[in-house]
Design an enzyme around this catalytic site. Structure first.
Site, PDB file in Angstrom:
ATOM      1  N   GLY A  17       0.814  -1.216   0.000  1.00  0.00           N
ATOM      2  CA  GLY A  17       0.000   0.000   0.000  1.00  0.00           C
ATOM      3  C   GLY A  17       0.848   1.267   0.000  1.00  0.00           C
ATOM      4  N   SER A  18       1.908   1.265   0.778  1.00  0.00           N
ATOM      5  CA  SER A  18       2.738   2.471   0.872  1.00  0.00           C
ATOM      6  C   SER A  18       3.377   2.800  -0.479  1.00  0.00           C
ATOM      7  CB  SER A  18       3.829   2.294   1.933  1.00  0.00           C
ATOM      8  OG  SER A  18       3.229   2.106   3.197  1.00  0.00           O
ATOM      9  N   ASN A  56      -8.653   3.929   8.131  1.00  0.00           N
ATOM     10  CA  ASN A  56      -8.148   2.805   8.921  1.00  0.00           C
ATOM     11  C   ASN A  56      -8.416   2.937  10.419  1.00  0.00           C
ATOM     12  OD1 ASN A  56      -6.233   4.871   7.996  1.00  0.00           O
ATOM     13  ND2 ASN A  56      -4.807   3.965   9.441  1.00  0.00           N
ATOM     14  N   GLN A  69      -8.055  -0.134   2.918  1.00  0.00           N
ATOM     15  CA  GLN A  69      -8.996  -0.686   3.905  1.00  0.00           C
ATOM     16  C   GLN A  69     -10.315  -1.132   3.267  1.00  0.00           C
ATOM     17  OE1 GLN A  69      -8.645  -1.307   7.213  1.00  0.00           O
ATOM     18  NE2 GLN A  69      -6.549  -0.551   7.311  1.00  0.00           N
ATOM     19  N   SER A  80      -3.466  -3.322  -0.862  1.00  0.00           N
ATOM     20  CA  SER A  80      -2.398  -4.062  -0.208  1.00  0.00           C
ATOM     21  C   SER A  80      -2.917  -5.415   0.251  1.00  0.00           C
ATOM     22  CB  SER A  80      -1.896  -3.257   0.999  1.00  0.00           C
ATOM     23  OG  SER A  80      -0.898  -3.988   1.671  1.00  0.00           O
ATOM     24  N   ALA A  81      -2.220  -6.497  -0.141  1.00  0.00           N
ATOM     25  CA  ALA A  81      -2.744  -7.851   0.077  1.00  0.00           C
ATOM     26  C   ALA A  81      -2.885  -8.232   1.552  1.00  0.00           C
ATOM     27  CB  ALA A  81      -1.850  -8.876  -0.634  1.00  0.00           C
ATOM     28  N   HIS A  82      -1.989  -7.721   2.421  1.00  0.00           N
ATOM     29  CA  HIS A  82      -2.042  -8.187   3.818  1.00  0.00           C
ATOM     30  C   HIS A  82      -3.214  -7.604   4.600  1.00  0.00           C
ATOM     31  CE1 HIS A  82      -0.350  -4.810   6.353  1.00  0.00           C
ATOM     32  NE2 HIS A  82       0.125  -4.415   5.191  1.00  0.00           N
ATOM     33  N   THR A 134      12.244  -7.716 -10.806  1.00  0.00           N
ATOM     34  CA  THR A 134      11.717  -9.063 -11.022  1.00  0.00           C
ATOM     35  C   THR A 134      10.496  -9.260 -10.139  1.00  0.00           C
ATOM     36  OG1 THR A 134      13.901  -9.868 -11.573  1.00  0.00           O
ATOM     37  CG2 THR A 134      12.276 -11.529 -10.911  1.00  0.00           C
ATOM     38  N   CYS A 160       0.099   2.381  12.874  1.00  0.00           N
ATOM     39  CA  CYS A 160       1.273   3.025  12.300  1.00  0.00           C
ATOM     40  C   CYS A 160       1.817   4.108  13.211  1.00  0.00           C
ATOM     41  CB  CYS A 160       0.949   3.608  10.938  1.00  0.00           C
ATOM     42  SG  CYS A 160       0.324   2.368   9.813  1.00  0.00           S
TER      43      CYS A 160
END
Ligand SMILES: *Cc1c(COP(=O)(O)O)cnc(C)c1O
Length: 382
Positions: A72-73, A152, A180, A200-202, A238, A326
């Site tokens: 995300g960042s 968030n 979010q 963002s996947a997490h 890559t 954060c």
């Protein structure tokens, strides 16, 4: 209750089993470089294409509009700096809000040091921007509007479709940090007139360190990462094949379960809010009902030190968040709670619970019962 209670899904999630299983081959035997042209690299190439397809249809985008990033960042940094540096001939004015994630706010601060001018829009007590103010703030030299989809800390969902409509009408690009929102509420980049979107996947049961930026076809954007011309020379390096495959699997699963999970978490959220507000001198921070993310609860217990409460909960195996993850550890009061005009003492007594896939009703009952006891105990002795 013997088990720990994790109520910090907005900070991060675990990886779902199906997601991990989809990734494993690419961490083991399928190791070829997807840019190589021999036969064994085809599996990697196809896996990336497949994940790109799953990601694109989840937000109603085209495959060519999806670029994988480190999270995300990076997506926020790329969207904002990339549009800023590609459009200096048009102007150097950017509009955002006071309640963005640090990845957006600190990118904007950096741009201020490079002679860009940033307007930080106010929000009301629910955390929602004024559409009229947005419209009045757009100028001839405005090149980008960056407004988060969902917050968030307090779960506020912005009127994204209307924001997109204003930006479209005024000819200004619109980026949204949807970290979010993706996998939790419906997102449609076409219907909502979104030009750039970060994910963002997490935050939706995928692995950490992988994300994506949607860039609408035809938009000119500078590169953030220069190198060997991967991802059509827009984002070099890559590819993180296993991460990309995991993101694709996670987003597909989340979208499949979206409606039932939303209903379930809305119910648990409202039950937790109701139970906590029955404790005397408790205030809900942020909006109610459909303007709030399913699963987000943020409350202040008047007179209670949030850090002390957080530590007590931690010792009981209850993992919540005091302020945003954060900014945890920092003594600064949350910029989001400040923006919605929560008084400083109430900011210090705030705590966020964010629920997810494994949250069960009995955990909510346990939380309500224990918080009432803890809060009453602390109040009695102070
Ligand atoms: C978590 C989060 C980010 C940062 O994403 P990372 O993948 O951790 O870099 C950005 N914006 C919002 C709203 C977030 O919740």
């Amino acid at each position: 209750m013997k088990n720990d209670i994790y109520v910090d899904y907005a900070a991060t999630t675990y990886i779902k089993n199906e997601v991990l299983d989809s990734m494993l081959p690419y961490l083991k035997e399928e190791f070829a470089n997807p840019s190589s042209i021999y036969r064994i690299a085809r599996k990697e190439k196809n896996a990336i294409r497949d994940a790109k397809f799953k990601t694109a249809i989840s937000i109603n985008a085209l495959e060519d509009e999806i670029f994988f990033t480190s999270g995300g960042s990076e997506s926020d940094n790329w969207a904002i700096k990339g549009i800023a540096f590609a459009n200096t001939h048009k102007g150097k004015h950017i509009i955002t809000t006071k309640i963005e994630h640090e990845a957006v706010l600190n990118t904007c601060k950096y741009l201020e040091s490079k002679e860009f001018e940033i307007t930080y829009l106010d929000v009301d007590e629910e955390g929602i921007i004024s559409l009229e103010e947005l419209n009045n703030t757009i100028r001839e030299d405005t090149i980008l509007v960056s407004i988060m989809f969902a917050n968030n800390e307090i779960g506020t969902i912005q009127p994204i479709e209307k924001i997109g409509e204003i930006c479209r009408k005024r000819g200004v690009l619109f980026h949204t940090d949807a970290v979010q929102a993706i996998g939790h509420i419906p997102v449609d980049v076409q219907k909502m007139n979104i030009d750039l979107l970060s994910m963002s996947a997490h935050k939706f049961y995928g692995p950490k360190g992988i994300g994506a930026l949607y860039i609408k076809k035809g938009i000119k954007i500078d590169n953030l990462i220069h190198g060997g011309s991967q991802q059509r020379a827009k984002r070099s390096g890559t590819e993180n094949v296993a991460g990309i495959v995991g993101l694709g699997e996670a987003i597909e699963l989340s979208i499949k379960n979206l409606n039932t999970e939303m209903d379930r978490l809305n119910y648990l959220r409202d039950k937790l809010i109701k139970g906590l507000l029955e404790i005397q001198n408790t205030k809900l921070n942020g909006p109610v009902g459909t303007k709030r993310l399913p699963g987000n609860v943020n409350v202040s217990f008047k007179g209670i030190d949030g850090e002390a409460l957080f530590i007590t909960l931690d010792s009981m195996g209850i993992y919540a968040s005091s302020g945003s993850a954060c900014s945890a550890g920092s003594v600064e009061p949350s910029h989001v709670l400040t923006a919605i005009k929560v008084p400083n003492d109430m900011i210090k007594s705030s705590i966020r619970f964010s629920m997810g896939e494994k949250t069960e009703e009995e955990e909510i009952d346990y939380l309500i019962k224990n918080l009432r006891e803890i809060v009453e105990r602390i109040r009695k002795f102070s």
